[in-house]
Design a protein around this motif. Structure first.
Motif, PDB file in Angstrom:
ATOM      1  N   GLY A  18     -12.577  13.764   2.739  1.00  0.00           N
ATOM      2  CA  GLY A  18     -12.798  14.706   3.839  1.00  0.00           C
ATOM      3  C   GLY A  18     -13.152  16.102   3.352  1.00  0.00           C
ATOM      4  N   GLU A  19     -12.530  16.501   2.251  1.00  0.00           N
ATOM      5  CA  GLU A  19     -12.803  17.849   1.738  1.00  0.00           C
ATOM      6  C   GLU A  19     -14.232  17.974   1.210  1.00  0.00           C
ATOM      7  N   ARG A  49     -10.899  25.459   8.023  1.00  0.00           N
ATOM      8  CA  ARG A  49     -12.055  25.106   8.863  1.00  0.00           C
ATOM      9  C   ARG A  49     -11.910  25.621  10.298  1.00  0.00           C
ATOM     10  N   LYS A  92      -8.076   9.811   1.279  1.00  0.00           N
ATOM     11  CA  LYS A  92      -8.996  10.086   2.383  1.00  0.00           C
ATOM     12  C   LYS A  92      -9.240  11.590   2.540  1.00  0.00           C
ATOM     13  N   LEU A  93      -8.229  12.386   2.244  1.00  0.00           N
ATOM     14  CA  LEU A  93      -8.416  13.836   2.290  1.00  0.00           C
ATOM     15  C   LEU A  93      -9.371  14.313   1.204  1.00  0.00           C
ATOM     16  N   ASP A  94      -9.301  13.659   0.039  1.00  0.00           N
ATOM     17  CA  ASP A  94     -10.272  14.002  -1.020  1.00  0.00           C
ATOM     18  C   ASP A  94     -11.701  13.833  -0.490  1.00  0.00           C
ATOM     19  N   VAL A 148       0.836  -1.204   0.000  1.00  0.00           N
ATOM     20  CA  VAL A 148       0.000   0.000   0.000  1.00  0.00           C
ATOM     21  C   VAL A 148       0.868   1.250   0.000  1.00  0.00           C
ATOM     22  N   THR A 155      -6.676  -0.222   3.319  1.00  0.00           N
ATOM     23  CA  THR A 155      -5.976   0.917   2.705  1.00  0.00           C
ATOM     24  C   THR A 155      -6.573   2.240   3.180  1.00  0.00           C
ATOM     25  N   PHE A 203      -6.106  22.229   5.310  1.00  0.00           N
ATOM     26  CA  PHE A 203      -7.416  21.615   5.583  1.00  0.00           C
ATOM     27  C   PHE A 203      -7.929  22.052   6.950  1.00  0.00           C
ATOM     28  N   TYR A 256     -16.609  17.611   4.681  1.00  0.00           N
ATOM     29  CA  TYR A 256     -16.627  18.705   5.653  1.00  0.00           C
ATOM     30  C   TYR A 256     -16.594  20.046   4.935  1.00  0.00           C
ATOM     31  N   GLY A 259      -4.712   5.117   5.319  1.00  0.00           N
ATOM     32  CA  GLY A 259      -4.725   6.525   4.918  1.00  0.00           C
ATOM     33  C   GLY A 259      -5.075   7.430   6.089  1.00  0.00           C
ATOM     34  N   ASP A 260      -6.078   7.032   6.867  1.00  0.00           N
ATOM     35  CA  ASP A 260      -6.460   7.823   8.046  1.00  0.00           C
ATOM     36  C   ASP A 260      -5.318   7.870   9.075  1.00  0.00           C
ATOM     37  N   THR A 317      -2.125   7.485   8.544  1.00  0.00           N
ATOM     38  CA  THR A 317      -1.042   8.311   8.016  1.00  0.00           C
ATOM     39  C   THR A 317      -1.370   9.797   8.152  1.00  0.00           C
ATOM     40  N   ALA A 318      -2.603  10.145   7.838  1.00  0.00           N
ATOM     41  CA  ALA A 318      -2.986  11.560   7.901  1.00  0.00           C
ATOM     42  C   ALA A 318      -2.836  12.114   9.320  1.00  0.00           C
ATOM     43  N   ARG A 340      -0.920  20.051   3.012  1.00  0.00           N
ATOM     44  CA  ARG A 340      -2.339  19.939   2.667  1.00  0.00           C
ATOM     45  C   ARG A 340      -3.195  19.783   3.930  1.00  0.00           C
ATOM     46  N   LEU A 399       1.195   4.696   1.328  1.00  0.00           N
ATOM     47  CA  LEU A 399       0.592   5.429   2.448  1.00  0.00           C
ATOM     48  C   LEU A 399       0.198   6.853   2.079  1.00  0.00           C
ATOM     49  N   VAL A 400       1.071   7.527   1.347  1.00  0.00           N
ATOM     50  CA  VAL A 400       0.806   8.930   1.034  1.00  0.00           C
ATOM     51  C   VAL A 400      -0.381   9.040   0.074  1.00  0.00           C
ATOM     52  N   ALA A 405      -2.789   6.887  -0.078  1.00  0.00           N
ATOM     53  CA  ALA A 405      -3.976   6.519   0.708  1.00  0.00           C
ATOM     54  C   ALA A 405      -4.459   7.697   1.550  1.00  0.00           C
ATOM     55  N   ALA A 406      -3.499   8.450   2.104  1.00  0.00           N
ATOM     56  CA  ALA A 406      -3.887   9.609   2.909  1.00  0.00           C
ATOM     57  C   ALA A 406      -4.525  10.688   2.033  1.00  0.00           C
ATOM     58  N   HIS A 407      -3.940  10.922   0.863  1.00  0.00           N
ATOM     59  CA  HIS A 407      -4.534  11.927  -0.038  1.00  0.00           C
ATOM     60  C   HIS A 407      -5.944  11.510  -0.460  1.00  0.00           C
ATOM     61  N   LEU A 416       2.074  16.423   1.987  1.00  0.00           N
ATOM     62  CA  LEU A 416       0.890  15.940   2.711  1.00  0.00           C
ATOM     63  C   LEU A 416       0.650  16.784   3.965  1.00  0.00           C
TER      64      LEU A 416
END
Lengths: 125, 125, 125, 125
Positions: free
Chosen positions: C97-98, D19, C93-95, C84, D65, D15, C101, D69-70, D72-73, D11, C86-87, C89-91, D8
């Motif tokens: 989240g944006e 907010r 999840k941010l997609d 996997v 995955t 984020f 929220y 991602g969570d 890592t964030a 970003r 990681l970076v 996967a985090a991006h 990351l």
């Protein structure tokens, strides 16, 4: 005498047996399930201030109570599978804590005490 | 009637009071302490196979028992501070689990069941 | 291009291989090791107020940094074993989240947003 | 040079800023959020055998995955708030691990090594 924890352990045992889940209920797997539920409990409190966490609104308290129920269930099931007496284990750790944290010396302090040497009367374990 | 958990909760309360640690013992902080102890418990089991975890050697079992004692102590303290009855909370979650996981349909299966709609008789929470 | 995370993953892989630890490094076991290290990290912060945690004294920061190092090592090793990124996967999840929220609606608020329906363009996963 | 983790972190910072969530993002709170996400990750793997966890089916891998991602964030956000370099911290812990776990002595063994005395050249930390 059957205690309230014995009764809960028994119900959990029957719950697993009737579903043939015993093979999933190894200590390793149950410790993971416990960690997962504690994660959910922590998540309920993560954005509250310490003070706010003392008096959660009814809906939050209801969710926290549900998570505490899940944590308790897996903890009691794990102890049952290992044959460990949770309350006796907690009292044994409190015995150590009372010797380790002198009430005067650690009054109002959150710093960690050094570990105590194991007392000679404890024998080999 | 005073139960074994009541007795433990009372001892933990006195332990905190005599050291003036109540201000540290917010639900938020205690949930973190609980998570820390569960982490130590999980660490004891991390490299064992599920089968090995069923019958740990005496020294490992002694360390696991100590961690279970720590977990129990923080869990009981947290519930005491929040005024939650752990055993009742666990039974309430088991009530849900028994409706959610039909014994025949989920026999021998580890897959997750869908969440149930809240029963109408539960009223508002 | 080899990134800093690739370099770390490679060093961790070699560290495990030379000790013949690959058989211990299953995703299940590594997730447990990760949980154990996160527990140690949480324990460093459990008695601090949120404000105090922003500016830990040098010794506490040094211990926190060491725990963050352990957490990072197990996380990168786990991702490597599973293949996997990681970076990415985090991006991803941010997609989510944006979209979930809305900046105006959730300004200054810590409440949870409802989960979004999966967008039709996401296709099957 | 801006690395993938810097990008990351940036970003995540934006984020939170847009907010007005910075006041929630204390190290204490972020460590709790991290623990919550690691709990969800562990829960995905709890009933799998170690071997099964090596090759999860596509849907399980997709959920794992997402949890990675969570994790890592929140880890990158926590490190950013504290000003810690995660990759450097992991390499520093690996330096210790390489001295602590002699490749021959610990070959194929999962037992824990004793902690090393701090080397004299390390100076004050």
């Amino acid at each position: 005498m059957t205690t309230e924890l014995d009764g809960l352990a028994e119900r959990l045992r029957a719950f697993a047996e009737v579903r043939e889940w015993e093979r999933f209920h190894t200590p390793k797997n149950l410790a993971m399930a416990l960690a997962g539920e504690v994660g959910e409990l922590v998540a309920e409190l993560q954005w509250l201030t310490p003070d706010e966490s003392r008096s959660p609104d009814p809906e939050t308290l209801s969710r926290i109570t549900a998570e505490l129920g899940d944590v308790t269930a897996y903890l009691v099931r794990l102890a049952d599978v290992l044959g460990v007496d949770l309350v006796a284990a907690a009292h044994a750790k409190l015995d150590v804590g009372e010797r380790r944290y002198d009430p005067v010396r650690y009054r109002g302090s959150s710093r960690k005490a050094p570990h105590l040497p194991r007392p000679p009367e404890a024998g080999g374990r």
